[in-house]
Motif scaffolding. Structure first.
Motif, PDB file in Angstrom:
ATOM      1  N   GLY A 169      26.259  44.801 -37.675  1.00 15.71           N
ATOM      2  CA  GLY A 169      25.250  43.752 -37.570  1.00 15.71           C
ATOM      3  C   GLY A 169      23.862  44.273 -37.271  1.00 15.71           C
ATOM      4  N   GLU A 170      23.636  45.557 -37.553  1.00 12.75           N
ATOM      5  CA  GLU A 170      22.324  46.154 -37.256  1.00 12.75           C
ATOM      6  C   GLU A 170      21.243  45.660 -38.205  1.00 12.75           C
ATOM      7  OE1 GLU A 170      23.344  50.221 -37.630  1.00 12.75           O
ATOM      8  OE2 GLU A 170      24.196  50.398 -35.612  1.00 12.75           O
ATOM      9  N   ILE A 171      21.657  45.215 -39.382  1.00 15.27           N
ATOM     10  CA  ILE A 171      20.703  44.674 -40.345  1.00 15.27           C
ATOM     11  C   ILE A 171      21.278  43.379 -40.908  1.00 15.27           C
ATOM     12  CG2 ILE A 171      19.666  46.897 -41.003  1.00 15.27           C
ATOM     13  CD1 ILE A 171      21.504  46.906 -43.450  1.00 15.27           C
ATOM     14  N   GLN A 172      20.407  42.477 -41.267  1.00 14.58           N
ATOM     15  CA  GLN A 172      20.796  41.247 -41.959  1.00 14.58           C
ATOM     16  C   GLN A 172      19.857  41.083 -43.160  1.00 14.58           C
ATOM     17  OE1 GLN A 172      20.687  38.261 -38.801  1.00 14.58           O
ATOM     18  NE2 GLN A 172      22.930  38.157 -38.904  1.00 14.58           N
ATOM     19  N   PRO A 173      20.121  41.869 -44.181  1.00 14.48           N
ATOM     20  CA  PRO A 173      19.159  41.941 -45.294  1.00 14.48           C
ATOM     21  C   PRO A 173      19.164  40.706 -46.183  1.00 14.48           C
ATOM     22  CG  PRO A 173      21.092  43.270 -45.778  1.00 14.48           C
ATOM     23  CD  PRO A 173      21.259  42.784 -44.371  1.00 14.48           C
ATOM     24  N   TRP A 174      18.051  40.531 -46.857  1.00 10.06           N
ATOM     25  CA  TRP A 174      17.872  39.426 -47.794  1.00 10.06           C
ATOM     26  C   TRP A 174      18.203  39.914 -49.201  1.00 10.06           C
ATOM     27  CZ3 TRP A 174      13.866  39.662 -51.579  1.00 10.06           C
ATOM     28  CH2 TRP A 174      13.761  38.507 -52.381  1.00 10.06           C
ATOM     29  N   ILE A 175      18.929  39.090 -49.975  1.00 11.63           N
ATOM     30  CA  ILE A 175      19.248  39.433 -51.361  1.00 11.63           C
ATOM     31  C   ILE A 175      18.999  38.210 -52.247  1.00 11.63           C
ATOM     32  CG2 ILE A 175      20.943  41.252 -50.899  1.00 11.63           C
ATOM     33  CD1 ILE A 175      23.127  39.114 -51.362  1.00 11.63           C
ATOM     34  N   HIS A 176      18.761  38.472 -53.521  1.00 11.46           N
ATOM     35  CA  HIS A 176      18.567  37.400 -54.495  1.00 11.46           C
ATOM     36  C   HIS A 176      19.868  36.632 -54.693  1.00 11.46           C
ATOM     37  CE1 HIS A 176      14.548  38.460 -55.748  1.00 11.46           C
ATOM     38  NE2 HIS A 176      14.902  39.710 -56.046  1.00 11.46           N
ATOM     39  N   GLN A 177      19.733  35.376 -55.011  1.00 11.87           N
ATOM     40  CA  GLN A 177      20.909  34.582 -55.368  1.00 11.87           C
ATOM     41  C   GLN A 177      21.375  34.967 -56.770  1.00 11.87           C
ATOM     42  OE1 GLN A 177      19.815  30.468 -54.971  1.00 11.87           O
ATOM     43  NE2 GLN A 177      20.494  30.365 -52.844  1.00 11.87           N
ATOM     44  N   GLY A 178      22.660  34.783 -57.013  1.00 17.61           N
ATOM     45  CA  GLY A 178      23.177  34.979 -58.366  1.00 17.61           C
ATOM     46  C   GLY A 178      23.759  36.349 -58.628  1.00 17.61           C
ATOM     47  N   SER A 179      23.605  37.290 -57.704  1.00 13.85           N
ATOM     48  CA  SER A 179      24.159  38.624 -57.923  1.00 13.85           C
ATOM     49  C   SER A 179      25.669  38.596 -57.717  1.00 13.85           C
ATOM     50  CB  SER A 179      23.521  39.627 -56.973  1.00 13.85           C
ATOM     51  OG  SER A 179      24.183  40.879 -57.086  1.00 13.85           O
ATOM     52  N   SER A 180      26.396  39.262 -58.615  1.00 10.81           N
ATOM     53  CA  SER A 180      27.854  39.309 -58.507  1.00 10.81           C
ATOM     54  C   SER A 180      28.346  40.690 -58.090  1.00 10.81           C
ATOM     55  CB  SER A 180      28.489  38.928 -59.854  1.00 10.81           C
ATOM     56  OG  SER A 180      28.042  39.816 -60.874  1.00 10.81           O
ATOM     57  N   SER A 181      27.420  41.564 -57.659  1.00 11.17           N
ATOM     58  CA  SER A 181      27.820  42.928 -57.295  1.00 11.17           C
ATOM     59  C   SER A 181      28.637  42.921 -55.999  1.00 11.17           C
ATOM     60  CB  SER A 181      26.580  43.817 -57.124  1.00 11.17           C
ATOM     61  OG  SER A 181      25.861  43.457 -55.953  1.00 11.17           O
ATOM     62  N   ILE A 225      27.159  41.866 -48.320  1.00  9.32           N
ATOM     63  CA  ILE A 225      25.986  41.424 -47.551  1.00  9.32           C
ATOM     64  C   ILE A 225      26.129  39.962 -47.166  1.00  9.32           C
ATOM     65  CG2 ILE A 225      23.499  40.974 -47.712  1.00  9.32           C
ATOM     66  CD1 ILE A 225      23.311  43.521 -49.459  1.00  9.32           C
ATOM     67  N   GLN A 226      26.593  39.142 -48.128  1.00  3.99           N
ATOM     68  CA  GLN A 226      26.802  37.723 -47.826  1.00  3.99           C
ATOM     69  C   GLN A 226      27.863  37.539 -46.739  1.00  3.99           C
ATOM     70  OE1 GLN A 226      27.687  36.371 -51.776  1.00  3.99           O
ATOM     71  NE2 GLN A 226      25.566  35.795 -52.227  1.00  3.99           N
ATOM     72  N   GLN A 227      28.912  38.359 -46.779  1.00  4.31           N
ATOM     73  CA  GLN A 227      29.940  38.304 -45.745  1.00  4.31           C
ATOM     74  C   GLN A 227      29.370  38.689 -44.382  1.00  4.31           C
ATOM     75  OE1 GLN A 227      33.085  40.871 -47.099  1.00  4.31           O
ATOM     76  NE2 GLN A 227      33.769  39.473 -48.728  1.00  4.31           N
ATOM     77  N   SER A 228      28.429  39.652 -44.390  1.00  3.79           N
ATOM     78  CA  SER A 228      27.856  40.122 -43.115  1.00  3.79           C
ATOM     79  C   SER A 228      27.087  39.020 -42.389  1.00  3.79           C
ATOM     80  CB  SER A 228      26.945  41.328 -43.360  1.00  3.79           C
ATOM     81  OG  SER A 228      25.715  40.942 -43.963  1.00  3.79           O
ATOM     82  N   TYR A 229      26.623  38.006 -43.141  1.00  2.09           N
ATOM     83  CA  TYR A 229      25.920  36.898 -42.511  1.00  2.09           C
ATOM     84  C   TYR A 229      26.844  36.141 -41.547  1.00  2.09           C
ATOM     85  CZ  TYR A 229      22.446  37.500 -46.281  1.00  2.09           C
ATOM     86  OH  TYR A 229      21.509  38.000 -47.148  1.00  2.09           O
ATOM     87  N   HIS A 230      28.161  36.242 -41.840  1.00  2.96           N
ATOM     88  CA  HIS A 230      29.158  35.533 -41.025  1.00  2.96           C
ATOM     89  C   HIS A 230      29.839  36.469 -40.022  1.00  2.96           C
ATOM     90  CE1 HIS A 230      28.595  32.197 -43.786  1.00  2.96           C
ATOM     91  NE2 HIS A 230      28.816  33.033 -44.793  1.00  2.96           N
ATOM     92  N   GLY A 231      29.314  37.689 -39.911  1.00  5.40           N
ATOM     93  CA  GLY A 231      29.776  38.598 -38.868  1.00  5.40           C
ATOM     94  C   GLY A 231      30.980  39.452 -39.206  1.00  5.40           C
ATOM     95  N   LYS A 232      31.491  39.362 -40.419  1.00 11.18           N
ATOM     96  CA  LYS A 232      32.648  40.181 -40.771  1.00 11.18           C
ATOM     97  C   LYS A 232      32.622  40.496 -42.263  1.00 11.18           C
ATOM     98  CE  LYS A 232      37.660  40.524 -40.206  1.00 11.18           C
ATOM     99  NZ  LYS A 232      38.904  39.847 -39.762  1.00 11.18           N
ATOM    100  N   ILE A 233      32.877  41.770 -42.602  1.00 14.38           N
ATOM    101  CA  ILE A 233      32.946  42.164 -44.011  1.00 14.38           C
ATOM    102  C   ILE A 233      34.282  42.824 -44.283  1.00 14.38           C
ATOM    103  CG2 ILE A 233      30.446  42.483 -44.137  1.00 14.38           C
ATOM    104  CD1 ILE A 233      30.899  45.497 -44.187  1.00 14.38           C
ATOM    105  N   GLU A 234      34.731  42.673 -45.532  1.00  9.19           N
ATOM    106  CA  GLU A 234      36.015  43.271 -45.895  1.00  9.19           C
ATOM    107  C   GLU A 234      35.903  44.795 -45.918  1.00  9.19           C
ATOM    108  OE1 GLU A 234      36.761  43.427 -50.494  1.00  9.19           O
ATOM    109  OE2 GLU A 234      35.763  41.508 -50.085  1.00  9.19           O
TER     110      GLU A 234
END
Length: 596
Positions: free
Chosen positions: A382-394, A400-409
């Protein structure tokens, strides 16, 4: 006996030509046929480039006859073939050699045989049902006093009936810079009138000018297939080598090979090459890492970037003074000032795109893993909460989207996964670069670009379509910088390029054609020597039309009679006004024979 041999030879030629023609109506044969041990017969049609297009434009399908050459490496067993018209693939010259001409005497014999079998009055040949064959053209070796390089014959028809034959003769001379060897237009017109018993003749001019030549960089020449030239046609020619009037019809022909170091978008090309290396590595399992685009290592750049984000990010994007913001921007579009007005750097790079700009310097698989390890740890903690464009499927965007909720796979950085992750963010970033250009310049809509940026196809096809976008970008940039094109010219050119690339694979040798007004490029050719200049003198109408063509060209007019003196100047000065271009001189004449 001689008459019988001639009759038999004519019948064999007809049988051979008819068989080739019937096969060609299904599909053009890939290999030439052999006739009488010394002649190769090729059928040219469809999209195949005609070798006689400079002198004649008629039927969609033609025969080309040339000398057969035995390949020394052919299998002796193959020589046992006895069919009258078998494939001559074992007679083909080696790949490095070009077509070989027949003697003028032999060519005249073949023209005579062709004429016999197309004459409906030759009943003694016992041809049951005479078929109108395609025109026939023969490569000649110039062994006669006129230096004949082509002989041709074309049936004249009235419905399905053959009424006569058009004969063609093309001769050549040169190269020379001595204009006293050039024809006089009035003498050409008079000779045509006398030959064809015509009182009125029409003249039509053609000129081709090269607008971009290979330019010298220091003491070297950049080898490139790139070329932009203009073809101009006009009616009523007043003198030999006259400059085309501005009311002429003109077509711009553009062939552009990407990757010229002088291009204002060369940095973007290098970025694309890195993307292609990743795509190839994903496909083959072996990645050829190109030379890094940055002096600092990718690990150092990524670490600095993450540290900066930890200090200065406030939950969504970077802040700070202008210099710091500029520092993290991708330098893809750091192009020279002449192009910044049409291709400028995007100011909306998200976290993933900025990472791509840092990681373009990755030079090994181990370095790639180190970079992603640093990134994933920062996201996990959780050291960074970066901004990304919508629509990316990478995959990275998903993490990054998962990190917004505090947990990533958990992602295993092994095998091809790290390469695919980097390829995905590179694709996203470069697609946006090209879309930004074409939409920003109002050259295309997002709907029209959808084919090129679609994610519904696999990654390899996505990369292929991005290559197409880059090729189109280079064409637009070159026309803007070199020809000073404005939107009114760039827009139709973009539509032409996009239509082609929606239907065809990447082809940097394709010639894109754009109809233009000559005044648009006049300043580039008005004081220059043409590469080709031609006058066509004609009389009669329809099937009775006959033409005389006189042409000069800087390159050999035929590929089977070449010279080392192509495209030379008679003076060693290349950029001075005293230069004189050396020209090959070509004359094409025709005559008609009508069957009673």
């Amino acid at each position: 006996m001689a008459a019988e041999r001639r009759r038999r030879a004519a019948a064999e030629l007809y049988g051979c030509l008819l068989r080739i023609y019937e096969e060609g109506r299904e599909s053009i044969p890939e290999h030439p046929y052999l006739f009488e041990t010394d002649v190769e017969i090729c059928l040219i049609g469809g999209s195949c480039k005609s070798p006689i297009e400079r002198f004649w434009n008629g039927s969609d399908m033609i025969y080309i006859l040339q000398k057969a050459r035995h390949n020394e490496e052919s299998d002796p067993m193959e020589e046992s073939k006895t069919d009258d018209a078998f494939y001559a693939s074992e007679l083909l010259p080696r790949e490095s050699s070009g077509p070989v001409a027949l003697s003028v005497r032999r060519a005249k014999q073949l023209i005579s045989l062709y004429t016999m079998v197309q004459n409906p009055n030759m009943t003694h040949l016992k041809i049951n049902e005479l078929v109108v064959l395609p025109p026939l053209w023969i490569r000649c070796d110039g062994s006669d006093p006129e230096h004949t390089c082509w002989l041709g014959a074309e049936p004249l028809k009235a419905g399905n009936k053959i009424t006569g034959i058009n004969f063609y003769m093309v001769t050549r001379d040169g190269p020379t810079a001595d204009k006293t060897y050039f024809a006089n237009l009035e003498e050409l017109k008079m000779a045509h009138k006398m030959k064809h018993h015509s009182s009125i003749v029409m003249t039509k001019g053609f000129a081709q000018y090269e607008l971009i030549r290979a330019a010298a960089i220091e003491d070297t020449i950049v080898e490139s297939e790139s070329n932009i030239y203009v073809d101009i046609t006009w009616n009523t020619v007043d003198k030999i080598l006259e400059t085309p009037p501005l009311i002429s019809a003109a077509t711009l022909n553009i062939t552009l090979e990407s990757g010229d170091p002088r291009s204002p978008v060369y940095q973007l090309y290098r970025e694309l090459q890195f993307l292609l290396a990743l795509a190839e590595g994903l496909k083959t399992g072996v990645t050829e890492w190109p030379e890094p685009l940055e002096s600092e290592s990718a690990v150092e750049l990524v670490q600095e970037f993450l540290t900066d984000l930890k200090k200065k990010l406030d939950g969504y994007c970077i802040s700070g003074n202008k210099n710091e913001t500029e520092k993290i921007k991708c330098d893809t579009a750091a192009v020279d000032s002449s192009i910044k007005s049409i291709f400028s750097e995007r100011g909306d790079l998200d976290f993933a795109e900025q990472l791509w700009c840092k990681m373009r310097s990755v030079s090994s698989y181990q370095e790639l893993i180190k970079c992603f390890t640093l990134i994933l740890k920062s996201l996990e903690h959780g050291e960074i909460q970066p901004w990304i464009h919508q629509g990316s499927s990478s995959l990275l965007s998903k993490l990054i989207q998962q990190s917004y909720h505090g947990k990533i796979e958990v992602v295993s950085l092994s095998g091809i996964t790290p390469i695919q992750m980097l390829l995905e963010i590179g694709l996203d970033k470069m697609k946006k670069d090209y879309v930004s250009f074409f939409i920003g310049q109002e050259l295309a809509t997002l709907t029209y670009l959808d084919y090129f940026i679609s994610t519904s196809v696999d990654l390899q096809e996505q990369v292929h379509r991005v290559q197409k976008l880059h090729h189109m970008l280079e064409i637009m940039v070159s026309c803007t910088v070199l020809l000073q094109f404005k939107h009114e010219n760039l827009f139709p050119l973009t539509q032409i390029c996009m239509k082609y690339y929606k239907e065809n694979p990447l082809n940097v040798k394709h010639v894109f054609q754009l109809p233009i007004r000559p005044v648009l490029v006049k300043k580039f050719y008005q004081n220059d020597h043409p590469e080709i200049w031609k006058v066509e003198i004609s009389s009669g109408h329809g099937q009775k039309e006959v033409k005389t063509t006189w042409q000069v060209s800087t390159n050999p007019p035929v590929e089977h009679m070449t010279s080392n003196s192509t495209g030379l100047f008679s003076d060693s000065t290349v950029n001075g006004s005293s230069e004189e271009r050396m020209y090959f001189i070509t004359m094409a004449k025709c005559s008609q024979v009508h069957f009673a």
